[in-house]
Design a protein around this motif. Structure first.
Motif, PDB file in Angstrom:
ATOM      1  N   GLY A 197     -39.597  33.461  37.809  1.00  0.00           N
ATOM      2  CA  GLY A 197     -39.603  32.228  37.029  1.00  0.00           C
ATOM      3  C   GLY A 197     -38.642  31.163  37.497  1.00  0.00           C
ATOM      4  O   GLY A 197     -38.083  30.428  36.680  1.00  0.00           O
ATOM      5  N   PHE A 198     -38.462  31.056  38.828  1.00  0.00           N
ATOM      6  CA  PHE A 198     -37.574  30.043  39.399  1.00  0.00           C
ATOM      7  C   PHE A 198     -38.298  29.329  40.534  1.00  0.00           C
ATOM      8  O   PHE A 198     -39.147  29.911  41.210  1.00  0.00           O
ATOM      9  CB  PHE A 198     -36.287  30.697  39.929  1.00  0.00           C
ATOM     10  CG  PHE A 198     -35.532  31.460  38.885  1.00  0.00           C
ATOM     11  CD1 PHE A 198     -34.603  30.824  38.074  1.00  0.00           C
ATOM     12  CD2 PHE A 198     -35.789  32.814  38.674  1.00  0.00           C
ATOM     13  CE1 PHE A 198     -33.930  31.525  37.076  1.00  0.00           C
ATOM     14  CE2 PHE A 198     -35.125  33.520  37.685  1.00  0.00           C
ATOM     15  CZ  PHE A 198     -34.194  32.879  36.883  1.00  0.00           C
TER      16      PHE A 198
ATOM     17  N   GLY B 284     -49.589  14.003  39.785  1.00  0.00           N
ATOM     18  CA  GLY B 284     -50.467  14.797  40.635  1.00  0.00           C
ATOM     19  C   GLY B 284     -49.804  15.924  41.379  1.00  0.00           C
ATOM     20  O   GLY B 284     -50.484  16.720  42.039  1.00  0.00           O
ATOM     21  N   ASP B 285     -48.479  16.028  41.308  1.00  0.00           N
ATOM     22  CA  ASP B 285     -47.802  17.103  42.034  1.00  0.00           C
ATOM     23  C   ASP B 285     -47.932  18.411  41.266  1.00  0.00           C
ATOM     24  O   ASP B 285     -47.876  18.421  40.026  1.00  0.00           O
ATOM     25  CB  ASP B 285     -46.327  16.757  42.223  1.00  0.00           C
ATOM     26  CG  ASP B 285     -45.659  17.671  43.234  1.00  0.00           C
ATOM     27  OD1 ASP B 285     -45.665  17.335  44.429  1.00  0.00           O
ATOM     28  OD2 ASP B 285     -45.162  18.742  42.823  1.00  0.00           O
ATOM     29  N   PRO B 286     -48.086  19.543  41.987  1.00  0.00           N
ATOM     30  CA  PRO B 286     -48.196  20.847  41.310  1.00  0.00           C
ATOM     31  C   PRO B 286     -46.983  21.191  40.446  1.00  0.00           C
ATOM     32  O   PRO B 286     -47.096  22.019  39.537  1.00  0.00           O
ATOM     33  CB  PRO B 286     -48.330  21.840  42.466  1.00  0.00           C
ATOM     34  CG  PRO B 286     -48.840  21.046  43.607  1.00  0.00           C
ATOM     35  CD  PRO B 286     -48.262  19.678  43.441  1.00  0.00           C
ATOM     36  N   LEU B 287     -45.833  20.562  40.712  1.00  0.00           N
ATOM     37  CA  LEU B 287     -44.628  20.854  39.944  1.00  0.00           C
ATOM     38  C   LEU B 287     -44.327  19.801  38.878  1.00  0.00           C
ATOM     39  O   LEU B 287     -43.304  19.885  38.217  1.00  0.00           O
ATOM     40  CB  LEU B 287     -43.430  20.992  40.888  1.00  0.00           C
ATOM     41  CG  LEU B 287     -43.497  22.207  41.829  1.00  0.00           C
ATOM     42  CD1 LEU B 287     -42.322  22.196  42.809  1.00  0.00           C
ATOM     43  CD2 LEU B 287     -43.528  23.509  41.042  1.00  0.00           C
ATOM     44  N   ARG B 288     -45.208  18.853  38.710  1.00  0.00           N
ATOM     45  CA  ARG B 288     -44.985  17.807  37.705  1.00  0.00           C
ATOM     46  C   ARG B 288     -44.843  18.434  36.318  1.00  0.00           C
ATOM     47  O   ARG B 288     -45.688  19.223  35.873  1.00  0.00           O
ATOM     48  CB  ARG B 288     -46.133  16.805  37.698  1.00  0.00           C
ATOM     49  CG  ARG B 288     -45.993  15.725  36.616  1.00  0.00           C
ATOM     50  CD  ARG B 288     -47.140  14.725  36.665  1.00  0.00           C
ATOM     51  NE  ARG B 288     -47.129  13.842  35.522  1.00  0.00           N
ATOM     52  CZ  ARG B 288     -46.405  12.730  35.407  1.00  0.00           C
ATOM     53  NH1 ARG B 288     -45.618  12.377  36.408  1.00  0.00           N
ATOM     54  NH2 ARG B 288     -46.471  11.975  34.335  1.00  0.00           N
TER      55      ARG B 288
ATOM     56  N   ALA C  65     -46.885  30.327  40.634  1.00  0.00           N
ATOM     57  CA  ALA C  65     -48.212  29.725  40.749  1.00  0.00           C
ATOM     58  C   ALA C  65     -48.860  29.504  39.387  1.00  0.00           C
ATOM     59  O   ALA C  65     -49.848  28.781  39.280  1.00  0.00           O
ATOM     60  CB  ALA C  65     -49.108  30.621  41.605  1.00  0.00           C
ATOM     61  N   ALA C  66     -48.311  30.129  38.354  1.00  0.00           N
ATOM     62  CA  ALA C  66     -48.849  29.984  37.010  1.00  0.00           C
ATOM     63  C   ALA C  66     -47.693  29.718  36.050  1.00  0.00           C
ATOM     64  O   ALA C  66     -46.529  29.831  36.420  1.00  0.00           O
ATOM     65  CB  ALA C  66     -49.603  31.258  36.608  1.00  0.00           C
ATOM     66  N   GLY C  67     -48.030  29.361  34.830  1.00  0.00           N
ATOM     67  CA  GLY C  67     -47.005  29.118  33.832  1.00  0.00           C
ATOM     68  C   GLY C  67     -46.585  27.658  33.799  1.00  0.00           C
ATOM     69  O   GLY C  67     -46.524  26.996  34.832  1.00  0.00           O
ATOM     70  N   ASP C  68     -46.281  27.169  32.598  1.00  0.00           N
ATOM     71  CA  ASP C  68     -45.931  25.764  32.443  1.00  0.00           C
ATOM     72  C   ASP C  68     -44.458  25.466  32.696  1.00  0.00           C
ATOM     73  O   ASP C  68     -44.072  24.319  32.909  1.00  0.00           O
ATOM     74  CB  ASP C  68     -46.295  25.307  31.027  1.00  0.00           C
ATOM     75  CG  ASP C  68     -47.797  25.319  30.803  1.00  0.00           C
ATOM     76  OD1 ASP C  68     -48.547  25.142  31.775  1.00  0.00           O
ATOM     77  OD2 ASP C  68     -48.221  25.524  29.654  1.00  0.00           O
ATOM     78  N   GLY C  69     -43.611  26.505  32.593  1.00  0.00           N
ATOM     79  CA  GLY C  69     -42.197  26.258  32.738  1.00  0.00           C
ATOM     80  C   GLY C  69     -41.606  25.675  31.453  1.00  0.00           C
ATOM     81  O   GLY C  69     -42.145  25.910  30.372  1.00  0.00           O
ATOM     82  N   PRO C  70     -40.514  24.910  31.532  1.00  0.00           N
ATOM     83  CA  PRO C  70     -39.900  24.443  32.788  1.00  0.00           C
ATOM     84  C   PRO C  70     -39.119  25.555  33.479  1.00  0.00           C
ATOM     85  O   PRO C  70     -38.506  26.395  32.825  1.00  0.00           O
ATOM     86  CB  PRO C  70     -38.962  23.326  32.321  1.00  0.00           C
ATOM     87  CG  PRO C  70     -38.601  23.695  30.916  1.00  0.00           C
ATOM     88  CD  PRO C  70     -39.823  24.361  30.334  1.00  0.00           C
ATOM     89  N   PHE C  71     -39.165  25.545  34.810  1.00  0.00           N
ATOM     90  CA  PHE C  71     -38.512  26.552  35.617  1.00  0.00           C
ATOM     91  C   PHE C  71     -37.229  25.994  36.237  1.00  0.00           C
ATOM     92  O   PHE C  71     -37.247  24.905  36.838  1.00  0.00           O
ATOM     93  CB  PHE C  71     -39.434  27.016  36.743  1.00  0.00           C
ATOM     94  CG  PHE C  71     -40.727  27.617  36.257  1.00  0.00           C
ATOM     95  CD1 PHE C  71     -40.739  28.801  35.542  1.00  0.00           C
ATOM     96  CD2 PHE C  71     -41.936  26.980  36.514  1.00  0.00           C
ATOM     97  CE1 PHE C  71     -41.926  29.364  35.100  1.00  0.00           C
ATOM     98  CE2 PHE C  71     -43.132  27.524  36.088  1.00  0.00           C
ATOM     99  CZ  PHE C  71     -43.137  28.719  35.370  1.00  0.00           C
TER     100      PHE C  71
END
Length: 267
Positions: free
Chosen positions: A83-84, A128-132, A50-56
């Motif tokens: 973190g996945f 706009g996607d939360p995973l963008r 739910a947090a962190g920029d990643g990339p995951f």
């Protein structure tokens, strides 16, 4: 075993760091209404940090016969918190509660899982996607339990998905046509010696057939399903370290794997 590093791949932020995130992330879930054709709905649950920029890194998970993705929430949320991003489809003819259950449909599930992986990876570029912008599209993996383990092995053989860079097979066996092919990747097997559904010897045969770096984590007192207790902690810890090593290049996680009891590997 003497872990060195996972097979090389084009560098991303995740791979160049050489270590996995050191924090535990809060986890969110979402539902994707996917479908590979009108007759193959694949409603997919996604667990993600739910947090962190990643990339995951991204893992596609396949459930067992008559099971549902939610049945595996304990371990899938553990992976996501480390973190996945984990995407778990409900297969149209083998999941719990379907009216037209058909075990033969396992033949179609490797392609289903690959389709889900494609759709989830595409979210990295969706405005706009939360995973963008938060997905590692280079370090991707497959995992599955029981019939889902069969599905995962299918993604490494007759329905090879060459995007995969690691795999985990939980209480699975090799039952689909085809031989192991494509790029070499590490594969971790986990199997209980008291499994009466998929016998340990069947899982061991699949492990021995893999021509790439591989490991077999044996649970001496476990059966087909591990839902809690010490065995669950062992499975969750070992698989998470495997993902951290194989998908992030985390040498510390590799050393922890090396010290694990009942793990036979040539990583």
């Amino acid at each position: 075993m003497q872990p060195s590093g996972p097979p090389s791949a084009p560098p991303t932020l995740a791979s160049t760091l050489g270590r996995a995130p050191t924090r535990a992330f809060p986890v969110k879930t979402r539902k994707l209404q996917l479908s590979r054709g009108a007759d193959r709905p694949l409603p997919t649950t996604v667990w993600y940090p739910a947090a962190g920029d990643g990339p995951f890194p991204v893992i596609v998970f396949s459930h067992g016969l008559t099971a549902r993705p939610a049945d595996y929430a304990s371990i899938l949320s553990r992976w996501a918190g480390a973190g996945f991003v984990v995407a778990a489809p409900a297969f149209p003819h083998t999941s719990g509660g379907v009216a037209d259950f058909d075990v033969v449909d396992l033949l179609n599930q490797p392609a289903d899982a690959s389709y889900v992986l494609t759709r989830v990876l595409a979210l990295d570029g969706k405005a706009g996607d939360p995973l963008r912008g938060r997905l590692d599209r280079v370090h991707v993996a497959a995992a599955g339990h029981s019939g889902g383990g069969i599905t995962t092995l299918g993604m490494l053989t007759g329905a090879r998905d060459e995007r995969l860079t690691a795999a985990v097979v939980l209480a699975g066996r090799q039952a689909l046509p085809g031989t192991f092919s494509g790029p070499e990747i590490p594969v971790l097997f986990v199997h209980g010696k008291q499994d009466l559904t998929v016998r340990y010897i069947e899982g061991l045969a699949a492990f021995r057939a893999v021509p790439w770096p591989k490991g077999m984590l044996t649970l001496p007192n476990a059966g087909h399903v591990v839902t809690g207790g010490a065995d669950f902690d062992i499975v969750a810890g070992a698989t998470t370290d495997f993902w951290r090593w194989s998908l992030y290049g985390d040498a510390g996680a590799g050393r922890r794997l090396d010290r694990r009891d009942n793990l036979d590997s040539d990583f």
